[in-house]
Design an enzyme around this catalytic site. Structure first.
Site, PDB file in Angstrom:
ATOM      1  N   LYS A  56       1.000  -1.176   0.063  1.00 30.80           N
ATOM      2  CA  LYS A  56      -0.039  -0.077  -0.046  1.00 30.80           C
ATOM      3  C   LYS A  56       1.421   1.111  -0.381  1.00 30.80           C
ATOM      4  O   LYS A  56       1.694   0.958   0.789  1.00 30.80           O
ATOM      5  CB  LYS A  56      -0.599   0.039   1.425  1.00 30.80           C
ATOM      6  N   ARG A  58       5.683   2.208   7.041  1.00 33.03           N
ATOM      7  CA  ARG A  58       5.741   1.124   8.084  1.00 33.03           C
ATOM      8  C   ARG A  58       6.755   0.439   8.032  1.00 33.03           C
ATOM      9  O   ARG A  58       6.995  -0.349   7.166  1.00 33.03           O
ATOM     10  CB  ARG A  58       4.203   0.453   7.616  1.00 33.03           C
ATOM     11  N   HIS A 102      -8.266  -1.620  19.332  1.00 33.76           N
ATOM     12  CA  HIS A 102      -8.123  -1.788  18.021  1.00 33.76           C
ATOM     13  C   HIS A 102      -8.260  -2.759  17.151  1.00 33.76           C
ATOM     14  O   HIS A 102      -8.154  -4.003  17.487  1.00 33.76           O
ATOM     15  CB  HIS A 102      -6.455  -1.109  17.480  1.00 33.76           C
ATOM     16  N   GLY A 136      -9.344  -4.748  14.287  1.00 26.88           N
ATOM     17  CA  GLY A 136     -10.039  -4.865  12.535  1.00 26.88           C
ATOM     18  C   GLY A 136      -8.980  -6.646  12.025  1.00 26.88           C
ATOM     19  O   GLY A 136     -10.058  -7.525  13.255  1.00 26.88           O
ATOM     20  N   ASN A 137      -8.208  -7.008  11.070  1.00 33.01           N
ATOM     21  CA  ASN A 137      -8.458  -7.755  10.815  1.00 33.01           C
ATOM     22  C   ASN A 137      -7.739  -8.606  11.901  1.00 33.01           C
ATOM     23  O   ASN A 137      -7.019  -9.600  12.781  1.00 33.01           O
ATOM     24  CB  ASN A 137      -7.579  -8.980   9.727  1.00 33.01           C
ATOM     25  N   ARG A 148      -6.705 -15.254  13.637  1.00 38.69           N
ATOM     26  CA  ARG A 148      -5.688 -15.460  15.027  1.00 38.69           C
ATOM     27  C   ARG A 148      -6.341 -15.764  16.243  1.00 38.69           C
ATOM     28  O   ARG A 148      -6.928 -14.937  16.391  1.00 38.69           O
ATOM     29  CB  ARG A 148      -4.321 -14.466  14.966  1.00 38.69           C
ATOM     30  N   ASP A 193     -14.625 -12.365   8.444  1.00 43.53           N
ATOM     31  CA  ASP A 193     -14.750 -11.144   8.599  1.00 43.53           C
ATOM     32  C   ASP A 193     -16.244 -10.553   9.156  1.00 43.53           C
ATOM     33  O   ASP A 193     -17.103 -11.799  10.043  1.00 43.53           O
ATOM     34  CB  ASP A 193     -15.506 -11.050   6.931  1.00 43.53           C
ATOM     35  N   MET A 194     -16.116 -10.265  10.263  1.00 47.12           N
ATOM     36  CA  MET A 194     -16.946  -9.952  11.572  1.00 47.12           C
ATOM     37  C   MET A 194     -17.736  -9.931  10.808  1.00 47.12           C
ATOM     38  O   MET A 194     -19.465  -9.779  11.303  1.00 47.12           O
ATOM     39  CB  MET A 194     -16.475  -8.880  12.268  1.00 47.12           C
ATOM     40  N   GLY A 203     -11.416  -1.466  11.656  1.00 43.38           N
ATOM     41  CA  GLY A 203     -12.616  -1.784  10.848  1.00 43.38           C
ATOM     42  C   GLY A 203     -14.426  -2.664  11.814  1.00 43.38           C
ATOM     43  O   GLY A 203     -15.287  -1.717  11.665  1.00 43.38           O
ATOM     44  N   GLU A 250     -14.899   0.817  14.648  1.00 49.54           N
ATOM     45  CA  GLU A 250     -15.114   2.052  13.526  1.00 49.54           C
ATOM     46  C   GLU A 250     -16.758   1.106  13.220  1.00 49.54           C
ATOM     47  O   GLU A 250     -17.666   2.928  13.615  1.00 49.54           O
ATOM     48  CB  GLU A 250     -14.698   2.237  12.922  1.00 49.54           C
TER      49      GLU A 250
HETATM   50  P1  ADP Z   1      -7.438  -4.623   8.928  1.00 52.00           P
HETATM   51  O1  ADP Z   1      -6.240  -5.438  10.216  1.00 52.00           O
HETATM   52  O2  ADP Z   1      -6.346  -5.656   8.143  1.00 52.00           O
HETATM   53  O3  ADP Z   1      -6.642  -3.246   8.681  1.00 52.00           O
HETATM   54  P2  ADP Z   1      -9.969  -3.312   9.373  1.00 52.00           P
HETATM   55  O4  ADP Z   1      -9.641  -2.313   9.930  1.00 52.00           O
HETATM   56  O5  ADP Z   1     -10.170  -3.030   7.783  1.00 52.00           O
HETATM   57  O6  ADP Z   1      -8.253  -4.070   8.655  1.00 52.00           O
HETATM   58  O7  ADP Z   1     -10.822  -4.210   9.748  1.00 52.00           O
HETATM   59  C1  ADP Z   1     -11.324  -5.347   9.338  1.00 52.00           C
HETATM   60  C2  ADP Z   1     -12.792  -6.288   9.811  1.00 52.00           C
HETATM   61  O8  ADP Z   1     -13.223  -4.865  10.338  1.00 52.00           O
HETATM   62  C3  ADP Z   1     -12.980  -7.260   9.259  1.00 52.00           C
HETATM   63  O9  ADP Z   1     -13.285  -8.273   9.994  1.00 52.00           O
HETATM   64  C4  ADP Z   1     -14.617  -6.514   9.060  1.00 52.00           C
HETATM   65  O10 ADP Z   1     -15.249  -8.176   8.719  1.00 52.00           O
HETATM   66  C5  ADP Z   1     -14.525  -5.745  10.351  1.00 52.00           C
HETATM   67  N1  ADP Z   1     -15.707  -4.913   9.620  1.00 52.00           N
HETATM   68  C6  ADP Z   1     -15.662  -3.307   8.610  1.00 52.00           C
HETATM   69  N2  ADP Z   1     -17.047  -3.229   8.929  1.00 52.00           N
HETATM   70  C7  ADP Z   1     -17.556  -3.287   9.402  1.00 52.00           C
HETATM   71  C8  ADP Z   1     -19.579  -3.675  10.015  1.00 52.00           C
HETATM   72  N3  ADP Z   1     -19.977  -2.755   9.471  1.00 52.00           N
HETATM   73  N4  ADP Z   1     -19.433  -4.136  10.820  1.00 52.00           N
HETATM   74  C9  ADP Z   1     -19.037  -4.658  11.323  1.00 52.00           C
HETATM   75  N5  ADP Z   1     -17.508  -5.581  11.015  1.00 52.00           N
HETATM   76  C10 ADP Z   1     -16.816  -4.402   9.774  1.00 52.00           C
END
Ligand code: ADP
Length: 601
Positions: free
Chosen positions: A14, A81, A198, A200-201, A231, A273-274, A321, A324
């Protein structure tokens, strides 16, 4: 200022150009499935790559694309990074050979990340020659973790041998989020106890006490802590050896199991994916429900634990993700935390839609003791901001000369009268070698200085002769000789102790003159003007090129048209700071001299 931010992984890249004034991304490049099936998008348009399927070559191709996309816009620095900064870096740094070597050395601790990060740096240097490159480390923010949080309770010899400890990750995001919360709440984060989640994934939680990370859930590797996309997070270490025996796994297979087949994906058997999991759970899927429950239970547990560690909590932050975007998850996590002062306003929680323009939402009940915020994290912007700071600092420092540092060994300055006694009437000193200050030299001649407790032989005389005898020793010498010498500016010997001196032809006891030299900077009036200081000002000097960055406080400025720019410290100070002659310092602050005769400077 435009900054290029490069986040180079082993299978993805990226690279964004950000305009720091508007905080907007002006060029966006994403590359996935590297190196074998590269899919590259620049500003959301696919770009065809038909070169060699090799990571380095693809990086050069992508960076060249950005360069041509830039047209006549000039970027001023590149932020990278870098996942692991080990114990070396608690701040972002300007990349030089030493930093590259350290990143390479740390590949052992982050074999999946640091090699790709390093390749990104090398290729950026190749494509954008002459631009400053800055490394922003995921681990840096957590360098403030106290030892008790860093240590695993395992054999200390093994810890030492492999540097096994908790380093923590996602530091750039946790720091950015904490600072953003402080700005939003109009409060200095130095007065707040915060927990940043935090999610995310990858997911981690961090306890930030008065602006410093004091605990975080990821450890030596990003596997520890919360339940993540794929994980496991925390797991009884015994399970791994159990499975290795039962399933006949190699270490690699065990690692793959923990990193790629566990977490939400492992528990749900559906997805990492959540969004998918929340959907399936609402349709009645039991595995999806369990995945969500384990995920939120673990996070709630951490929030309680971290509040206990800080003795209370002022701000709770959700980001990433999931943090937020998912009101549902935020609600589940906070449900039973009202005893800690955490209480959500469910309407605000549900209606929160974060965007670049609206990046913070206060979702707490107005009577809640703890402010709960959802904040949009932006690691690329955070890296760009850190890079900008370092580039600006570098530009500033580049205009002002660095100060060479010299270490003075013990020595004496003598009068005509004393030389006559020690070496014979009219004796002229002979030069052993010139010193850096014009006209001064180290003489071939030496003396023995005899203190009440001990003596030093072969102490060099410095020329030319002076109007007062002066013996300059270090604090260590003081104890060895058994003499109590004050810290003084050179030439200011009134009321100092005397000492016995023995020369080739005679001996004498001087009545006064033994000092520990006050660390000082010699400068020419033109240097003084450039630095904005005057004779007798007291300044601080940062030595940042050193392995152990440090600041010398209470450094006195001495201005004369006979001087050349140089800071003098004694051997004790040099040893303590592991400084070698020839290193350089940066002049930091100036304050007025209050008293010249202070002993404890
Ligand atoms: P990364 O760690 O790869 O940067 P992100 O911060 O983009 O990941 O977060 C990805 C996660 O956020 C995934 O599990 C995705 O399903 C979840 N996510 C994104 N939008 C939503 C939402 N509206 N509701 C629930 N989970 C979400």
């Amino acid at each position: 200022m435009y900054i290029l931010v490069v986040n180079c992984g082993s299978s993805s890249l990226k690279a964004d150009v950000l305009d720091l004034q508007s905080k907007k991304t002006i060029i966006e490049l994403d590359a996935e499935r590297l190196p074998l099936q590269p899919i590259i998008h620049i500003n959301n348009e696919e770009v065809v790559y038909d070169g060699k399927l090799e990571l380095g070559e693809i990086l050069v191709f992508c960076l060249d694309k950005i360069k041509s996309e830039l047209g006549d816009k000039k970027i001023e620095g590149i932020g990278h990074r870098v996942v692991h900064g080990g114990d070396y870096y608690s701040q972002p740094v300007l990349i030089d050979e030493k930093v590259e070597n350290a990143i390479e050395e740390l590949c052992a601790l982050a074999p999946l990340h640091n090699p790709a990060n390093l390749l990104g740096i090398q290729k950026a240097k190749q494509v954008f020659a002459d631009l400053p490159n800055v490394a922003v480390f995921d681990t840096a923010f957590h360098q403030t973790l106290p030892n008790r949080a860093k240590q695993y309770a395992i054999d200390k010899e093994i810890i030492k041998k492999y540097n096994i400890k908790r380093y923590g990750f996602h530091g750039t995001s946790h720091k950015y989020i904490a600072e953003r919360a402080g700005t939003f709440l109009k409060q200095d984060i130095k007065h707040l106890r915060m927990i940043s989640c935090h999610l995310g994934n990858g997911a981690s939680v961090c306890a930030i006490e008065f602006g410093r990370s004091i605990e975080t859930s990821m450890g030596m590797t990003p596997v520890e802590g919360l339940v993540m996309g794929t994980r496991s997070g925390d797991i009884d270490a015994g399970i791994i050896s159990f499975l290795q025996t039962k399933e006949n796994w190699t270490a690699q297979q065990a690692e793959d199991f923990l990193n790629n087949k566990s977490g939400l994906a492992g528990l749900s058997g559906l997805s990492n994916d959540m969004r998918d999991i929340l959907q399936k759970a609402s349709e009645g899927d039991e595995n999806a429900r369990t995945a969500i429950q384990v995920f939120t239970h673990r996070l709630t547990k951490y929030i309680g634990a971290y509040t206990a560690l800080m003795g209370g909590l002022d701000v709770l932050i959700f980001t990433g993700g999931i943090g937020e975007n998912s009101a549902n998850i935020r609600n589940r996590v906070c449900q039973r935390l009202d005893f800690l002062g955490i209480l959500l306003d469910e309407d605000k929680n549900k209606s929160t839609q974060l965007s670049n323009e609206n990046d913070v939402s206060n979702i707490s009940d107005e009577n809640a003791r703890v402010k709960t915020l959802a904040i949009k994290t932006d690691e690329q912007l955070a890296i760009a901001i850190e890079t900008q700071k370092i580039v600006e600092e570098k530009n500033k420092v580049n205009c002002i000369p660095k100060i060479p540092i010299a270490i003075s060994a013990r020595h004496v300055h003598l009068t005509r009268e004393t030389i006559d006694i020690l070496y014979g009437k009219g004796y002229e000193l002979t030069s052993y070698k010139p010193l850096s200050q014009p006209g001064q030299f180290a003489a071939n001649e030496t003396v023995t200085i005899v203190g009440p407790r001990n003596k030093y032989e072969n102490v060099r005389i410095l020329g030319p002769l002076r109007s007062k005898d002066q013996v300059e020793i270090s604090k260590t010498d003081e104890f060895f000789l058994g003499i109590d010498a004050p810290v003084r500016e050179s030439g200011n010997v009134a009321g100092t102790p005397g000492i016995k001196l023995i020369g080739k032809n005679g001996e004498t006891t001087i009545k006064e003159g033994v000092i520990v030299a006050w660390r000082h900077i010699h400068m020419h009036p033109t240097d003084a003007e450039l630095f904005g200081v005057k004779d007798q000002d007291i300044v601080s000097v940062d030595v940042d090129d050193n392995e152990r960055p440090l600041t010398f406080k209470n450094v006195i400025i001495r201005v004369s048209d006979k001087f050349k720019l140089e800071m003098h410290i004694d051997t004790d100070e040099g040893n303590a700071a592991e400084i070698k002659s020839g290193e350089q310092g940066t002049l930091m602050t100036t304050t007025k001299l209050v008293s010249l005769n202070t002993k404890n400077v």
